[in-house]
Motif scaffolding. Structure first.
Motif, short mmCIF file in Angstrom:
data_model
loop_
_atom_site.label_atom_id
_atom_site.label_comp_id
_atom_site.label_asym_id
_atom_site.label_seq_id
_atom_site.Cartn_x
_atom_site.Cartn_y
_atom_site.Cartn_z
N ARG A 343 0.86 -1.19 0.00
CA ARG A 343 0.00 0.00 0.00
C ARG A 343 0.89 1.23 0.00
O ARG A 343 1.93 1.26 0.64
CB ARG A 343 -0.87 0.04 1.27
N ASP A 345 0.34 5.36 0.65
CA ASP A 345 -0.63 6.41 1.04
C ASP A 345 -2.06 5.87 1.05
O ASP A 345 -2.97 6.46 0.44
CB ASP A 345 -0.56 7.62 0.09
N ASP A 346 -2.26 4.73 1.68
CA ASP A 346 -3.58 4.10 1.81
C ASP A 346 -4.16 3.55 0.51
O ASP A 346 -5.24 2.98 0.50
CB ASP A 346 -4.60 5.07 2.45
N ASP A 347 -3.45 3.75 -0.62
CA ASP A 347 -3.91 3.13 -1.87
C ASP A 347 -3.32 1.73 -1.94
O ASP A 347 -2.11 1.55 -1.75
CB ASP A 347 -3.41 3.90 -3.10
N VAL A 348 -4.17 0.75 -2.22
CA VAL A 348 -3.64 -0.61 -2.35
C VAL A 348 -3.09 -0.76 -3.76
O VAL A 348 -3.82 -0.64 -4.75
CB VAL A 348 -4.75 -1.66 -2.10
N ARG A 351 -1.97 -6.60 -4.21
CA ARG A 351 -2.69 -7.36 -3.17
C ARG A 351 -2.52 -8.86 -3.35
O ARG A 351 -2.62 -9.37 -4.46
CB ARG A 351 -4.15 -6.96 -3.09
N THR A 387 4.10 -4.17 2.44
CA THR A 387 3.29 -3.77 3.60
C THR A 387 2.93 -5.01 4.43
O THR A 387 3.02 -5.00 5.65
CB THR A 387 2.01 -3.04 3.13
#
Ligand code: ATP
Ligand code: MG
Length: 585
Positions: A343, A345-348, A351, A387
């Motif tokens: 991730r 800045d909170d953007d995935v 995954r 992450t």
């Protein structure tokens, strides 16, 4: 640690030199007592008292003191100057090393112009402080005190009149220091911004010209230039308020002296000679007052620059080599991504990535633009840290590996090719500077670059990069590929490395790459032709692996890969009942 403590830590090494220099400043200040004192004796004893015989000795003493003082001053100026240069050398070196240690996130956050300003203008403010401000503050304070003491010995009432200006001076200096602080921060900001603007426009001048945006850029530059000038002017407006007051106080002292001193001479409280002595000390009171405003300015400029530099480098790099990290001269190439998420800045971005690679395998990675292909390889090189999950090479987590060994085991030809202003040979040999020209040529041949390089008038000695000869996109890519291969890494990453070369050249490159059976190779591409022979193909979409397998199995799946294949080749009719016929690429 505060910014100032950090700066002074660089001065620690030179503390004995600085103490010696300050000692010399003290002697020089003490010597200033002599000349006004002798002048007083000349007036009282020689001119008025008629002792002409002592005059030559006194004059010799005057000249001798002046020469001796000049020599001492010269010596301490040299010490301060060399100390400032040496200290700055260490500081620049430290900051530059820190820049090199910083991770990709640091460079995403900081603009190039800002970093250049830290290494140039801000460093200069620190040098000026060490070379000039330190001794000036000490010298002026000492002169002021000595002069006051000497005037006290002549007449305490006269000295008290002079002291009256001290509280006003201290108050004004403090006020100026606090009000000029914000202005200097603004100046540094504007200077960085101007630097960034110029740097970007010079690097991007081809785009500016292509879009005929010269006028627009000039207007933008003027705005930056205006903002910088205005920032300097508003700082000047602050000291403009204070400097005349300091100047007035300095002149006012002269008036006090001649008024009060004159009355005392007339009334016979002091002799004319004493009055001459006191007026000889006057400059020692005036000068510090005149300098106060300027020194306050220089000090604040120094504090601002120190804070800016320290703020840039104080945070430890997010990605560091672990203490006692596992070192491996050469990887076997067993590689695994286990439930990797990334991730930013909170953007995935990525995954649940899972795949294994065996030594010597070739892995193709394909997927829409922005699907996370380059990020996947950035994680492998630890340009960013995962992450969640882990990446292992030969069973060792990347985070437990020595960072430099990890990267020296990976040869990466990046998507954005960057060539240094150097010869082609220098650029190819960048990762292995001790290799021979033959080895450079060998790598260039594998990258299919040898022929176009030798066709150039200066061959491998041709200067490329910013100040060098223009190269086509495909030529730059091939130099970058040769650079990655010359390191003889155990893992090779080619990020869109053949996107700008024609199909025939690409086929030749691939044939050469097949001969590198001892290396694990990752090929990121948009063209099926670049990856179809890979042992394993990963298809990425929106940060996930949506398909994996070899070319044939992916075609059979009739999913994303199959669709892309058909778009690129338009060979629908070659597939009968789902059976793949031979395809000529
Ligand atoms: P392309 O084929 O165009 O090269 P890609 O598959 O290589 O695309 P990436 O460069 O990996 O794509 O980027 C994947 C996504 O992650 C993009 O949306 C990009 O904007 C985003 N991204 C990548 N790195 C960062 C970062 N450090 N901070 C924020 N977003 C990032
Ligand atoms: Mg990419």
């Amino acid at each position: 640690m505060t910014a100032l403590q950090w700066v002074f830590s660089f001065l620690k090494k030179y503390r004995f030199r600085l103490i010696t220099a300050l000692f010399l400043v003290t002697i020089s200040c003490l010597l200033t007592i002599i000349n006004p004192y002798i002048s007083g004796i000349i007036v009282d004893d020689v001119i008025k008292g008629g002792k002409r015989g002592i005059l030559p000795k006194l004059v010799l003493l005057l000249i001798g003191t002046t020469i001796f003082r000049s020599l001492i001053k010269y010596r301490f100026l040299v010490i301060f100057e060399t100390t400032s240069q040496n200290m700055l050398y260490s500081m620049r070196d430290y900051v530059y090393r820190r820049f090199l240690q910083e991770d990709f996130n640091f460079y995403n956050k900081n603009r190039t112009g800002d970093l250049m300003s830290r290494q140039t203008g801000d460093m200069e403010a620190i040098r000026h402080f060490v070379a000039f401000v330190i001794y000036s503050v000490y010298e002026n304070s000492l002169l002021f005190i000595i002069a006051l003491v000497m005037i006290f010995t002549v007449d305490f009432r006269l000295a008290l009149c002079m002291i009256a200006v001290i509280p006003i001076t201290v108050l004004l200096t403090r006020k100026q220091l606090s009000s000029v602080k914000a202005a200097f921060h603004n100046i540094r900001q504007r200077f960085s911004s101007l630097n960034t603007f110029v740097q970007e426009n010079v690097s991007g001048n081809r785009v500016v010209k292509a879009f005929a945006k010269e006028d627009y850029e000039i207007q933008k530059f003027n705005r930056e230039n205006d903002a910088y000038r205005d920032a300097e002017l508003s700082a000047a407006a602050i000291w403009k308020k204070y400097v005349p007051i300091f100047e007035f106080l300095a002149n006012f002292l002269t008036v006090i002296l001649y008024l009060a001193g004159g009355i005392m001479v007339i009334k016979g409280y002091i002799t004319l000679g004493k009055m001459v002595t006191v007026s000889g000390y006057l400059w020692m009171l005036n000068n510090p007052l005149r300098m106060a405003g300027w020194l306050a300015n220089d000090y604040q400029r120094f504090v601002t620059s120190a804070e800016k530099i320290y703020a840039t480098i104080k945070e430890e790099p997010g990605i560091k080599t672990p203490d006692n990290g596992v070192k491996a001269k050469r990887f076997q190439g067993n590689l695994e991504f286990k439930h990797v998420n990334y991730r930013a800045d909170d953007d995935v971005i990525l995954r649940d990535i899972n795949f294994k690679v065996k030594p010597g395998q070739t892995v193709g990675i394909i997927g829409a633009t922005g699907s996370g292909k380059s990020t996947l390889m950035n994680l492998l090189c630890r340009f960013y840290d995962v992450t969640d999950g882990e990446i292992t090479i030969d069973g060792v987590n990347l985070k437990d590996m020595d960072l430099y060994q990890l990267r020296s085991n990976i040869g990466m030809a990046m998507q954005d090719v960057f060539l240094f202003s150097d010869t082609i040979e220098g650029n190819i040999a960048y990762g292995s500077p001790n290799c021979s020209l033959e080895e450079v040529i060998e790598a260039a041949k594998v990258a299919n670059a040898h022929d176009f390089i030798t066709a150039m008038p200066e061959g491998y000695d041709t200067i490329v990069g910013e100040r060098g000869m223009g190269l086509s996109g495909g030529q730059k890519q091939r130099i970058s590929l040769a650079r990655a291969l010359l390191k003889n890494p155990s893992i090779v990453v080619l990020d869109d490395t053949t996107s700008a070369v024609d199909m025939e050249t690409e086929t030749q490159i691939q044939e050469q790459l097949h001969s590198l059976s001892d290396k694990t190779v990752f090929i990121i591409a948009h063209r099926i032709s670049s990856i179809k022979d890979a042992d394993q193909i990963l298809v990425l979409d929106n940060g996930r692996i949506i398909e994996s397998g070899n070319h044939e199995s992916l075609i059979q799946k009739k999913g994303y890969y199959y669709t892309v294949f058909n778009h690129q080749y338009g060979e629908f009719d070659r597939y009968v009942n789902g059976n793949l016929k031979e395809v000529v690429c």
